[in-house]
Design an enzyme around this catalytic site. Sequence first.
Site, PDB file in Angstrom:
ATOM      1  N   HIS A 153      36.628  13.751  57.802  1.00 61.17           N
ATOM      2  CA  HIS A 153      36.425  12.830  56.680  1.00 61.17           C
ATOM      3  C   HIS A 153      34.936  12.585  56.464  1.00 61.17           C
ATOM      4  CE1 HIS A 153      40.718  11.887  57.205  1.00 61.17           C
ATOM      5  NE2 HIS A 153      40.671  11.438  55.963  1.00 61.17           N
ATOM      6  N   LYS A 157      33.671   6.738  56.650  1.00 58.49           N
ATOM      7  CA  LYS A 157      34.973   6.281  57.168  1.00 58.49           C
ATOM      8  C   LYS A 157      34.771   5.557  58.492  1.00 58.49           C
ATOM      9  CE  LYS A 157      39.763   7.755  57.936  1.00 58.49           C
ATOM     10  NZ  LYS A 157      40.279   6.651  57.095  1.00 58.49           N
TER      11      LYS A 157
END
Length: 263
Positions: A153, A157
């Site tokens: 990600h 995040k």
Amino acid sequence: MKIAIAGASGRMGQMLIDTVLRTPGVTLGAALDRPGSDAVGQDAGVKLGKTTGVIVTDDVRAGLSQADVLIDFTRPDATLNHLNVARELGTAVVIGTTGFTAEQKASFKTYGESIGVVWAPNMSVGVNATFKLIEVAAKILAQGYDVEIIEAHHKHKIDAPSGTALKMGEIVAEAQGTKLADRAVYAREGETGPRELGTIGFATVRGGDIVGDHTVLFAGDGERIEITHRSNTRQSYAEGAVRAAVYVAGKKGLYDMNDVLGL
């Protein structure tokens, strides 16, 4: 049907607002953001170059009183606060937030006694189809295959492994008649020794603007099977969340995307 969006100024919030504006049969009822946000007091469509007529507010109660369903992709503490207000007002909630503790997730069932709640670690139709493929593979490959879950990600995040990766691990474990808590390995460093039989390993990558990549690897002797889903934009998440909002409006109970998609 009126939809409220939490975290209205964020990337996901903006995608959700845009999706609501483009979806027939639904309207933007409210846009919520944290106290102190520069977006508070502005039209919810400013960043999109659109005029919605909805002003971003940090007053959760006032915002939810204008909506049938709240879509929430924020943080666990904020989502739980929103759930409490939504329950008092009878507003259904679609939860896309990740990073909850097991105890917090268990509390969703209690909220479902009063209002409709959809909770899913990933709202994408493609991801939920991938979940089904993983379940089938896990049953077939229960013996003789090591399982590793790799996720990547963007650098912003804040939780790891991702909620989607954890859900994939739960699916594998349950399909094989076990519990993820008994099999999960979240970190390896130094001299770890040989891989322990039956464990489910997790590897996390964070960097750049990666929207979300997930791979479940079934590694056997002489072959391996990889089931991968890659998200190129957040659009699929937003479309799935709005679909969930339409589904849960007027209902009571706790639901997931299997219910929404009829899987």
